[in-house]
Write a protein that holds these residues in place. Structure first.
Motif, PDB file in Angstrom:
ATOM      1  N   UNK A   1      56.551 110.196  16.386  1.00 47.38           N
ATOM      2  CA  UNK A   1      56.701 110.247  17.882  1.00 47.38           C
ATOM      3  C   UNK A   1      58.273 111.965  17.476  1.00 47.38           C
ATOM      4  N   UNK A   2      58.329 111.740  16.683  1.00 44.94           N
ATOM      5  CA  UNK A   2      59.366 113.155  16.595  1.00 44.94           C
ATOM      6  C   UNK A   2      58.611 113.788  16.259  1.00 44.94           C
ATOM      7  N   UNK A   3      57.829 113.963  15.888  1.00 41.36           N
ATOM      8  CA  UNK A   3      56.951 115.127  15.230  1.00 41.36           C
ATOM      9  C   UNK A   3      55.352 115.801  16.272  1.00 41.36           C
ATOM     10  N   UNK A   4      55.114 113.991  17.623  1.00 42.42           N
ATOM     11  CA  UNK A   4      54.256 114.221  18.445  1.00 42.42           C
ATOM     12  C   UNK A   4      54.984 115.543  19.112  1.00 42.42           C
ATOM     13  N   UNK A   5      56.633 115.003  19.195  1.00 45.13           N
ATOM     14  CA  UNK A   5      57.732 115.960  20.497  1.00 45.13           C
ATOM     15  C   UNK A   5      57.544 117.519  19.933  1.00 45.13           C
ATOM     16  N   UNK A   6      57.662 117.684  19.027  1.00 45.08           N
ATOM     17  CA  UNK A   6      58.564 118.745  18.452  1.00 45.08           C
ATOM     18  C   UNK A   6      57.021 119.375  18.733  1.00 45.08           C
ATOM     19  N   UNK A   7      55.802 119.119  17.804  1.00 42.30           N
ATOM     20  CA  UNK A   7      54.602 119.968  18.262  1.00 42.30           C
ATOM     21  C   UNK A   7      54.787 120.278  19.721  1.00 42.30           C
ATOM     22  N   UNK A   8      54.702 119.322  20.658  1.00 41.37           N
ATOM     23  CA  UNK A   8      54.633 118.992  21.895  1.00 41.37           C
ATOM     24  C   UNK A   8      55.800 120.096  22.933  1.00 41.37           C
ATOM     25  N   UNK A   9      56.525 120.477  22.128  1.00 43.01           N
ATOM     26  CA  UNK A   9      57.631 121.654  22.458  1.00 43.01           C
ATOM     27  C   UNK A   9      58.696 120.617  23.311  1.00 43.01           C
ATOM     28  N   UNK A  10      58.866 119.038  23.145  1.00 43.18           N
ATOM     29  CA  UNK A  10      59.684 117.959  24.158  1.00 43.18           C
ATOM     30  C   UNK A  10      61.146 118.930  24.185  1.00 43.18           C
ATOM     31  N   UNK A  11      62.159 118.446  25.099  1.00 39.26           N
ATOM     32  CA  UNK A  11      63.164 118.414  25.294  1.00 39.26           C
ATOM     33  C   UNK A  11      63.651 118.009  24.924  1.00 39.26           C
ATOM     34  N   UNK A  12      65.608 118.454  24.950  1.00 40.49           N
ATOM     35  CA  UNK A  12      66.565 117.969  24.035  1.00 40.49           C
ATOM     36  C   UNK A  12      66.795 117.273  25.122  1.00 40.49           C
ATOM     37  N   UNK A  13      66.724 116.484  25.798  1.00 43.55           N
ATOM     38  CA  UNK A  13      66.819 115.242  26.448  1.00 43.55           C
ATOM     39  C   UNK A  13      66.166 114.102  26.488  1.00 43.55           C
ATOM     40  N   UNK A  14      64.653 114.623  25.930  1.00 41.31           N
ATOM     41  CA  UNK A  14      63.959 113.134  25.466  1.00 41.31           C
ATOM     42  C   UNK A  14      63.905 113.254  24.266  1.00 41.31           C
ATOM     43  N   UNK A  15      64.293 113.991  23.210  1.00 43.41           N
ATOM     44  CA  UNK A  15      64.432 113.636  22.022  1.00 43.41           C
ATOM     45  C   UNK A  15      65.473 112.930  21.514  1.00 43.41           C
ATOM     46  N   UNK A  16      67.002 113.037  22.178  1.00 36.28           N
ATOM     47  CA  UNK A  16      68.198 112.289  22.134  1.00 36.28           C
ATOM     48  C   UNK A  16      67.826 111.238  22.780  1.00 36.28           C
ATOM     49  N   UNK A  17      67.149 111.079  23.389  1.00 35.21           N
ATOM     50  CA  UNK A  17      66.814 109.820  24.435  1.00 35.21           C
ATOM     51  C   UNK A  17      65.888 108.616  23.533  1.00 35.21           C
ATOM     52  N   UNK A  18      65.099 109.298  22.739  1.00 32.51           N
ATOM     53  CA  UNK A  18      63.939 108.899  21.898  1.00 32.51           C
ATOM     54  C   UNK A  18      64.963 108.255  20.485  1.00 32.51           C
ATOM     55  N   UNK A  19      65.584 109.373  20.262  1.00 28.42           N
ATOM     56  CA  UNK A  19      66.384 109.047  18.757  1.00 28.42           C
ATOM     57  C   UNK A  19      67.564 107.809  19.004  1.00 28.42           C
ATOM     58  N   UNK A  20      67.803 107.092  20.562  1.00 25.35           N
ATOM     59  CA  UNK A  20      68.902 106.326  20.916  1.00 25.35           C
ATOM     60  C   UNK A  20      67.968 105.221  20.864  1.00 25.35           C
ATOM     61  N   UNK A  21      66.808 105.098  21.386  1.00 26.30           N
ATOM     62  CA  UNK A  21      65.968 104.226  21.725  1.00 26.30           C
ATOM     63  C   UNK A  21      65.627 103.199  20.291  1.00 26.30           C
ATOM     64  N   UNK A  22      64.948 104.371  18.762  1.00 26.49           N
ATOM     65  CA  UNK A  22      64.859 103.496  17.748  1.00 26.49           C
ATOM     66  C   UNK A  22      65.899 103.208  16.751  1.00 26.49           C
ATOM     67  N   UNK A  23      67.290 104.163  17.093  1.00 26.08           N
ATOM     68  CA  UNK A  23      68.443 103.885  16.136  1.00 26.08           C
ATOM     69  C   UNK A  23      69.083 102.787  16.506  1.00 26.08           C
ATOM     70  N   UNK A  24      69.242 102.063  18.365  1.00 29.37           N
ATOM     71  CA  UNK A  24      69.805 100.972  18.342  1.00 29.37           C
ATOM     72  C   UNK A  24      69.409  99.995  19.018  1.00 29.37           C
ATOM     73  N   UNK A  25      68.167 100.242  19.336  1.00 29.89           N
ATOM     74  CA  UNK A  25      67.306  98.667  19.909  1.00 29.89           C
ATOM     75  C   UNK A  25      68.133  98.574  20.904  1.00 29.89           C
ATOM     76  N   UNK A  26      68.653  99.792  22.372  1.00 32.87           N
ATOM     77  CA  UNK A  26      68.906  99.337  22.883  1.00 32.87           C
ATOM     78  C   UNK A  26      67.802  99.053  24.114  1.00 32.87           C
TER      79      UNK A  26
END
Length: 364
Positions: free
Chosen positions: A212-237
Motif C-alpha cells: 500500500x505504501x509503495x502504491x501511494x508513493x508511486x501515485x504521489x499521495x498526500x502526507x495526510x493519507x499516508x499518515x492516516x494509512x500508517x495509523x490504521x496498520x500500526x494501531x488497529x484503530x
C-alpha cells in the motif's frame, strides 16, 4: 505466490557520515566492488520520485543484475547490461520465465506476460524498475542504444487507432473529446502484463502495508493519507476513531508515541489509547507543520495547535471525512492490485500484532 530462486548478492549501503563521497548511496556487486550503473540510477531517480520508491526499485533490480552476471545467456555468452537491445530483451525474458515464473507469448510489436499461480508479486515492480533503469542510462548517455524495454511500434499503433470522427485522425488525450484508450493499449512497455486481475488477499499477508505504501508513493499521495494509512496498520484503530483524533488527544498521554482515542460505544469519550511508531510520529508532525498548516484557518505548528483542533483536515480546512479518505484509499489499493477496505486493514493489524505477541515467527 512463488518465491524467487536467486539470492540478491548485489546490495546497497548509504555513505556513512564523515566519509567524503559524491554518492549518498552506493550499490555493490557480489565481489563488493562498487556497481556504478545502479548507483547512478539511484541518484538520478531520487530527484524525480520518492526515495522509498527508488529503494523499492533497487531491491527488485539487484537480484536481476546478480542473475544477469552469472546466469544469463544469449548467443553462447553472458549478457552485459549495456549490450544491444535484443540481448537485453532476451535476458529479461529469461529472468521473467525462470526466476519470476511467468509465461510469455509473443505478440505484434511486443510480448505478453501471463502471470501464473507461482509468479512473483514483484513482476510489475520489476518491469517498471528495469524500464526506468534504461531510461536513466540513456538520459545520462551511458547506454548508446534504444531502450530495450520500450515498444518501438507503440506510437504508430496509438495513432492508428480510429477516432470518433470518421476519416479523421484520433484527437490527443488532452483534448478530452474522445474516450481514452485502455491502459494496456496505452502502455509503451515492450513486456506487457496481459492477465492482470484482482486477486483475493489473505488478511495476514505480511507485506500488505508495504504494498500500500509503495502504491501511494508511486501515485504521489498526500502526507495526510499516508499518515492516516500508517495509523490504521500500526494501531488497529477504526478509521472513524483515527479521523476524530485531536491535538489534545496526543497531549493527554505521557508517552510520546501514544494518543488517547474513542472506542465503539464510548459516546466520544476517550477511554483507550493507541500507539504509533517513531517514524509515523515524525510524519504526523511533518504533515501538521506543512500540508495541514497550508489548509488550516489557524496557521500554527504542531506544538501550538489548540487541544480541540482535529489533527486531520481537508484542503478546505474542515475535518477530513471518511468519504474523502475512502475515495483516495480506493485509488491507491486499486493501483496496488488489492481489494481491501479500511476496516480490513484494521483487522490485518490486529491479526499480525496478535501473531507477534504469541512469539510465533511469521512465515518466510
Amino acid at each position: 505466490m512463488g518465491v524467487m530462486e536467486v539470492v540478491a548478492s548485489y546490495f546497497h549501503i548509504f555513505c556513512p557520515e564523515g566519509v567524503n563521497s559524491k554518492y549518498r548511496l552506493i550499490v555493490f556487486d557480489d565481489t563488493k566492488e562498487a556497481f556504478i550503473p545502479l548507483t547512478e540510477y539511484y541518484h538520478d531517480q531520487v530527484n524525480r520520485i520518492s526515495e522509498s520508491s527508488v529503494i523499492a526499485y533497487l531491491n527488485t533490480l539487484e537480484p536481476f543484475f546478480y542473475w544477469l552476471k552469472h546466469k544469463s545467456h544469449y548467443q553462447a555468452k553472458k549478457v552485459q547490461w549495456d549490450d544491444d537491445p535484443e540481448a537485453v530483451k532476451e535476458a529479461v525474458r529469461q529472468y521473467l520465465i525462470d526466476q519470476m515464473h511467468c509465461k510469455i507469448r509473443g505478440r505484434e510489436g511486443h510480448e505478453g506476460i501471463y502471470l501464473t499461480s507461482k509468479s512473483s508479486k514483484t513482476v510489475q515492480l520489476f518491469l517498471a524498475a528495469i524500464k526506468g533503469f534504461y531510461k536513466t542510462m540513456i538520459r545520462l548517455k551511458k547506454y548508446s542504444h534504444a531502450n530495450p524495454l520500450l515498444d518501438m511500434d507503440f506510437k504508430d499503433s496509438v495513432t492508428e487507432q480510429p477516432g470518433e470522427r470518421s476519416n479523421r485522425p484520433r484527437m490527443p488525450q488532452a483534448a478530452g473529446t474522445e474516450e481514452p484508450l485502455s491502459f494496456r493499449k496505452q502502455t509503451d512497455s515492450y513486456f506487457k502484463v496481459i492477465n492482470e486481475e484482482w486477486v483475493p488477499e489473505i488478511i495476514g499477508d505480511w507485506d500488505l502495508p508495504y504494498r500500500i505504501y509503495q502504491a501511494g508513493d508511486t501515485n504521489g499521495w498526500r502526507l495526510l493519507d499516508e499518515v492516516i494509512t500508517r495509523f490504521m496498520f500500526e494501531t488497529g484503530a477504526r478509521i472513524s476513531e483515527i479521523l476524530e483524533l485531536t491535538a489534545g488527544d496526543y497531549r493527554k498521554r505521557s508517552d510520546l508515541h501514544e494518543l488517547a482515542a474513542t472506542n465503539k460505544g464510548s459516546y466520544k469519550r476517550r477511554i483507550k489509547f493507541i500507539r504509533i511508531s517513531p517514524e509515523t510520529l515524525k510524519l504526523l508532525i511533518k504533515y501538521v507543520n506543512s500540508e495541514r498548516r497550508h489548509s488550516a484557518n489557524v496557521q500554527v505548528k504542531f506544538n501550538d495547535l489548540p487541544d480541540s483542533e482535529p489533527l486531520f483536515i481537508s484542503s478546505r480546512g474542515t475535518p477530513y471525512s471518511y468519504s474523502a479518505f475512502y475515495s483516495n484509499w480506493s485509488k491507491i489499493t486499486k493501483y496496488a492490485g488489492i481489494k481491501l477496505n479500511p476496516h480490513k486493514a484494521r483487522h490485518w493489524s490486529q491479526c499480525c500484532v496478535g501473531f507477534m505477541n504469541s512469539r510465533i515467527q511469521p512465515p518466510k
